[in-house]
Design a protein around this motif. Structure first.
Motif, PDB file in Angstrom:
ATOM      1  N   PHE A   1       0.830  -1.210   0.000  1.00 44.21           N
ATOM      2  CA  PHE A   1       0.000   0.000   0.000  1.00 44.21           C
ATOM      3  C   PHE A   1       0.861   1.256   0.000  1.00 44.21           C
ATOM      4  O   PHE A   1       0.524   2.268  -0.593  1.00 44.21           O
ATOM      5  N   LEU A   2       2.026   1.149   0.654  1.00 40.59           N
ATOM      6  CA  LEU A   2       2.926   2.295   0.714  1.00 40.59           C
ATOM      7  C   LEU A   2       3.422   2.637  -0.685  1.00 40.59           C
ATOM      8  O   LEU A   2       3.427   3.793  -1.099  1.00 40.59           O
ATOM      9  N   LYS A   3       3.800   1.582  -1.422  1.00 34.61           N
ATOM     10  CA  LYS A   3       4.299   1.796  -2.767  1.00 34.61           C
ATOM     11  C   LYS A   3       3.196   2.369  -3.650  1.00 34.61           C
ATOM     12  O   LYS A   3       3.408   3.306  -4.413  1.00 34.61           O
ATOM     13  N   ALA A   4       1.986   1.821  -3.470  1.00 32.48           N
ATOM     14  CA  ALA A   4       0.871   2.284  -4.292  1.00 32.48           C
ATOM     15  C   ALA A   4       0.607   3.764  -4.038  1.00 32.48           C
ATOM     16  O   ALA A   4       0.429   4.549  -4.975  1.00 32.48           O
ATOM     17  N   LEU A   5       0.625   4.149  -2.769  1.00 30.55           N
ATOM     18  CA  LEU A   5       0.359   5.551  -2.449  1.00 30.55           C
ATOM     19  C   LEU A   5       1.449   6.449  -2.998  1.00 30.55           C
ATOM     20  O   LEU A   5       1.187   7.538  -3.505  1.00 30.55           O
ATOM     21  N   ALA A   6       2.707   5.964  -2.911  1.00 31.57           N
ATOM     22  CA  ALA A   6       3.806   6.774  -3.416  1.00 31.57           C
ATOM     23  C   ALA A   6       3.678   6.961  -4.920  1.00 31.57           C
ATOM     24  O   ALA A   6       3.844   8.058  -5.445  1.00 31.57           O
ATOM     25  N   LEU A   7       3.331   5.862  -5.590  1.00 31.31           N
ATOM     26  CA  LEU A   7       3.214   5.972  -7.042  1.00 31.31           C
ATOM     27  C   LEU A   7       2.015   6.824  -7.430  1.00 31.31           C
ATOM     28  O   LEU A   7       2.004   7.455  -8.484  1.00 31.31           O
ATOM     29  N   SER A   8       1.000   6.873  -6.546  1.00 30.39           N
ATOM     30  CA  SER A   8      -0.168   7.688  -6.874  1.00 30.39           C
ATOM     31  C   SER A   8       0.217   9.159  -6.978  1.00 30.39           C
ATOM     32  O   SER A   8      -0.413   9.916  -7.708  1.00 30.39           O
ATOM     33  N   VAL A   9       1.271   9.552  -6.256  1.00 33.60           N
ATOM     34  CA  VAL A   9       1.717  10.938  -6.359  1.00 33.60           C
ATOM     35  C   VAL A   9       2.165  11.244  -7.785  1.00 33.60           C
ATOM     36  O   VAL A   9       1.793  12.269  -8.366  1.00 33.60           O
ATOM     37  N   SER A  10       2.917  10.297  -8.373  1.00 29.74           N
ATOM     38  CA  SER A  10       3.309  10.495  -9.777  1.00 29.74           C
ATOM     39  C   SER A  10       2.083  10.504 -10.663  1.00 29.74           C
ATOM     40  O   SER A  10       1.999  11.271 -11.618  1.00 29.74           O
ATOM     41  N   GLY A  11       1.112   9.651 -10.301  1.00 27.82           N
ATOM     42  CA  GLY A  11      -0.124   9.597 -11.077  1.00 27.82           C
ATOM     43  C   GLY A  11      -0.827  10.937 -11.065  1.00 27.82           C
ATOM     44  O   GLY A  11      -1.286  11.425 -12.103  1.00 27.82           O
ATOM     45  N   ILE A  12      -0.893  11.557  -9.895  1.00 20.34           N
ATOM     46  CA  ILE A  12      -1.560  12.859  -9.772  1.00 20.34           C
ATOM     47  C   ILE A  12      -0.846  13.883 -10.644  1.00 20.34           C
ATOM     48  O   ILE A  12      -1.474  14.625 -11.400  1.00 20.34           O
ATOM     49  N   LEU A  13       0.487  13.889 -10.560  1.00 20.14           N
ATOM     50  CA  LEU A  13       1.238  14.828 -11.378  1.00 20.14           C
ATOM     51  C   LEU A  13       0.917  14.620 -12.844  1.00 20.14           C
ATOM     52  O   LEU A  13       0.624  15.571 -13.577  1.00 20.14           O
ATOM     53  N   GLY A  14       0.941  13.318 -13.252  1.00 17.93           N
ATOM     54  CA  GLY A  14       0.661  13.011 -14.649  1.00 17.93           C
ATOM     55  C   GLY A  14      -0.710  13.517 -15.056  1.00 17.93           C
ATOM     56  O   GLY A  14      -0.871  14.148 -16.105  1.00 17.93           O
ATOM     57  N   THR A  15      -1.709  13.284 -14.181  1.00 14.31           N
ATOM     58  CA  THR A  15      -3.071  13.705 -14.507  1.00 14.31           C
ATOM     59  C   THR A  15      -3.146  15.211 -14.687  1.00 14.31           C
ATOM     60  O   THR A  15      -3.660  15.701 -15.693  1.00 14.31           O
ATOM     61  N   VAL A  16      -2.619  15.929 -13.694  1.00 10.37           N
ATOM     62  CA  VAL A  16      -2.706  17.394 -13.766  1.00 10.37           C
ATOM     63  C   VAL A  16      -2.024  17.903 -15.022  1.00 10.37           C
ATOM     64  O   VAL A  16      -2.605  18.672 -15.807  1.00 10.37           O
ATOM     65  N   THR A  17      -0.792  17.422 -15.247  1.00  5.26           N
ATOM     66  CA  THR A  17      -0.043  17.906 -16.403  1.00  5.26           C
ATOM     67  C   THR A  17      -0.763  17.590 -17.699  1.00  5.26           C
ATOM     68  O   THR A  17      -0.992  18.475 -18.527  1.00  5.26           O
ATOM     69  N   ALA A  18      -1.159  16.306 -17.835  1.00  2.00           N
ATOM     70  CA  ALA A  18      -1.789  15.899 -19.079  1.00  2.00           C
ATOM     71  C   ALA A  18      -3.058  16.708 -19.305  1.00  2.00           C
ATOM     72  O   ALA A  18      -3.304  17.219 -20.403  1.00  2.00           O
ATOM     73  N   PHE A  19      -3.843  16.852 -18.250  1.00  2.00           N
ATOM     74  CA  PHE A  19      -5.111  17.564 -18.348  1.00  2.00           C
ATOM     75  C   PHE A  19      -4.917  18.983 -18.865  1.00  2.00           C
ATOM     76  O   PHE A  19      -5.552  19.415 -19.825  1.00  2.00           O
ATOM     77  N   ILE A  20      -3.989  19.704 -18.222  1.00  2.00           N
ATOM     78  CA  ILE A  20      -3.797  21.108 -18.578  1.00  2.00           C
ATOM     79  C   ILE A  20      -3.191  21.238 -19.979  1.00  2.00           C
ATOM     80  O   ILE A  20      -3.637  22.037 -20.797  1.00  2.00           O
TER      81      ILE A  20
END
Lengths: 282, 289
Positions: A9-28
């Motif tokens: 779960f720790l790894k998943a949460l850490a990777l979700s941070v990259s996911g969030i960055l990817g989402t925001v960047t891609a979206f904008i």
């Protein structure tokens, strides 16, 4: 250490941070590109902003952003360099401590408070001294420079402090004064920290929205003197609250956002890679 | 001119410029704001108990904005704390070389995104949701909290990471030598030892979330909403109120209230900063002995 053993779960949460960055960047970025493609009739890259006549050129905003960011960066960077030297041996200890205290207080000072105090203190002074409305490039640039000082100084200070403590005894033995030690030994060898602090500061100056909105006057035009009013990209985004979704004004916001994001993202990557390379060399 | 002379002049000039600039701003705020900094600023003429419970609306005080900011902070921290701390711990304790550089770089880039762009992101998300499966969606407190959470995430991750990094290596090695697994070491050694630093990071993140104005002005803060009605309602917030006052004040009384509010927000931010600093310094002292 072995990466395979970390709780999942720790790894998943850490990777979700990259996911969030990817989402925001891609979206904008995607919205920005869409705006360019979908809004070809609006000619965004022209210099005329006149929504009533269907002209949505954002070149004046880009011009203002670049001018404001570069000018306040130049002033702010010099101030930061000075502050950093004050804290590293050019001034008596109590001055250095006072400087550190002031900078620490500044890091927590809300941007909106800078803006609010400046609207009622600096703007009238400028108005009295130079005429005009007082809401201009000069006011915004001064406060922006001041506001960017603590960030840049702390980046410089981290590197300068460790280098200076490593070399101080040698330099003193060679008969160097503290000023000579700083100028001839420490500053030249921490040039990368000085550069990366400048790049970081550039990102901050270009990305700040509140100070330009509150202090720069927001007129859409190509400012030619420091007393001219200007509207930056960030101010543009915060000012246009049009309900006309898909219209020219709204698409121009998306394009501004994408440009800002692309610029600030590049800036972070460059300054990050400079810092990392320095760590490898050390 | 010799380089030394130049640097000396620059240093003293910067020292005086920066301290003059910041002191004049702060002292100006204190002089103009101190007289209106009292309970009347917050609650107006309504008795405190009735104002806090919402029995009577506060029209002439900043209590609605304060309540909005507190609720916003609470929701933001509820969203950000678990992923932020986990990411910091993972980066410090578990990540492989490659994972560390990739995720670390993402955190770094995320830290550079201007807050106004984050606000624009929130606005676009709600527009997208309206088009697809939430036709009645509008900008609201939950959306603001989410965007703020993304905005302060890098600060939290970096602080937690450096707190966990500052735990002495010998302690970890000892734990392994005693037969503890990595997960046990983190759970029983690293988290307790780094706790003050982690808490300091949380408080710093709170400070950033509290002061940010650009995000909330695009994602749901308004000037007159009264007490926040829930996660999906519009809300007032202190920084937005200050921004609004600076542009739209109508009389001396509102202006005085604006100065009082600005001073209050400054004091709250500095309190958070000082608390965080004390906690982080305690952590350093603990290991340096």
């Amino acid at each position: 250490m072995n990466a395979g053993k970390s709780p999942l779960f720790l790894k998943a949460l850490a990777l979700s941070v990259s996911g969030i960055l990817g989402t925001v960047t891609a979206f904008i970025i995607v919205s920005g590109i869409e705006a360019v493609i979908g809004g070809q009739g609006f000619s965004f890259f022209s210099s005329v902003w006149n929504p009533n006549a269907g002209h949505f050129g954002i070149l004046p905003m880009i011009h203002a952003s670049v001018l404001l960011a570069v000018s306040s960066l130049c002033v702010g960077w010099l101030l930061s360099l000075g502050c950093c030297c004050v804290m590293n041996g050019l001034a008596p200890k109590y001055i250095a401590d006072a400087m550190m205290m002031i900078l620490t207080v500044m890091t927590a000072m809300p941007t909106v408070v800078y803006g609010f105090a400046a609207v009622f203190l600096l703007v009238p002074v400028i108005r009295e001294a130079f005429g005009g409305s007082g809401f201009c490039w000069l006011s915004a640039g001064m406060i922006l420079a001041l506001q960017s000082v603590p960030t840049m100084t702390l980046v410089m200070d981290a590197s300068v402090r460790s280098l200076s403590s490593q070399t101080r005894i040698t330099a003193e033995t060679l008969g160097m004064t503290p000023a000579q030690h700083l100028c001839r030994v420490v500053l030249p060898s921490s040039s990368k920290a000085l550069l990366s602090s400048a790049i970081l500061g550039l990102g901050r100056c270009a990305g700040d929205a509140l100070l330009p909105v509150m202090l720069a006057g927001n007129a859409v035009r190509f400012a030619s003197s420091p007393l001219d009013s200007m509207r930056t990209l960030t101010a543009h985004i915060s000012l246009v609250l049009s309900s006309d979704i898909g219209g020219g004004e709204h698409l121009s916001l998306l394009l501004s956002g994408a440009l800002l994001l692309a610029f600030c993202g590049t800036v972070s990557i460059i300054s990050g890679s400079i810092i990392r390379r320095r760590k490898h060399e050390a | 001119m010799k380089r030394e002379t130049f640097i000396k002049i620059l240093s003293w000039l910067s020292f005086f410029t920066v301290s003059f600039g910041i002191l004049s701003l702060v002292i100006f705020l204190i002089i103009r704001g101190i007289s209106s900094l009292n309970l009347r600023l917050i609650f107006g003429t309504v008795p405190i108990l009735e104002a806090v419970t919402g029995a009577r609306p506060v029209w002439d005080g900043i209590w609605p904005a304060m309540a909005g900011t507190l609720l916003l902070l609470f929701v933001t921290m509820a969203i950000v704390i678990v992923p932020g701390i986990s990411c910091g711990l993972w980066l410090s304790c578990f990540a492989s070389e490659r994972g560390r550089s990739v995720v670390g770089e993402c955190v770094n880039v995320l830290a550079g995104i201007p807050s106004i762009v984050m606000g624009l992101f929130g606005l676009e998300v709600i527009i997208l949701l309206r088009r697809t499966f939430l036709p009645n969606g509008k900008t609201c407190l939950l959306l603001s909290a989410f965007c703020l959470a993304v905005l302060v995430m890098p600060a939290l991750v970096t602080a937690v990471r450096s707190a966990a990094d500052s735990v002495p290596h010998g302690l970890k090695v000892t734990a392994y030598a005693l037969g503890m697994s990595e997960a046990q070491t983190v759970r029983h050694i690293i988290i307790p030892s780094a706790a003050p630093g982690i808490l300091g990071g949380v408080i710093l993140a709170m400070g950033r979330a509290m002061e940010d104005t650009a995000v909330i002005m695009l994602t749901g803060a308004v000037a007159n909403a009264g007490l926040p009605t829930g996660l999906t309602g519009k809300f007032e917030a202190l920084p937005f109120r200050i921004y609004y006052t600076s542009a739209q004040y109508t009389g001396a009384e509102e202006l005085a209230q604006g100065f009082g509010t600005a001073l209050l927000l400054l004091l709250m931010s500095e309190t958070l900063l000082i608390t965080a600093r004390i906690l982080q310094r305690r952590l350093l002292r603990k290991w340096r002995g």
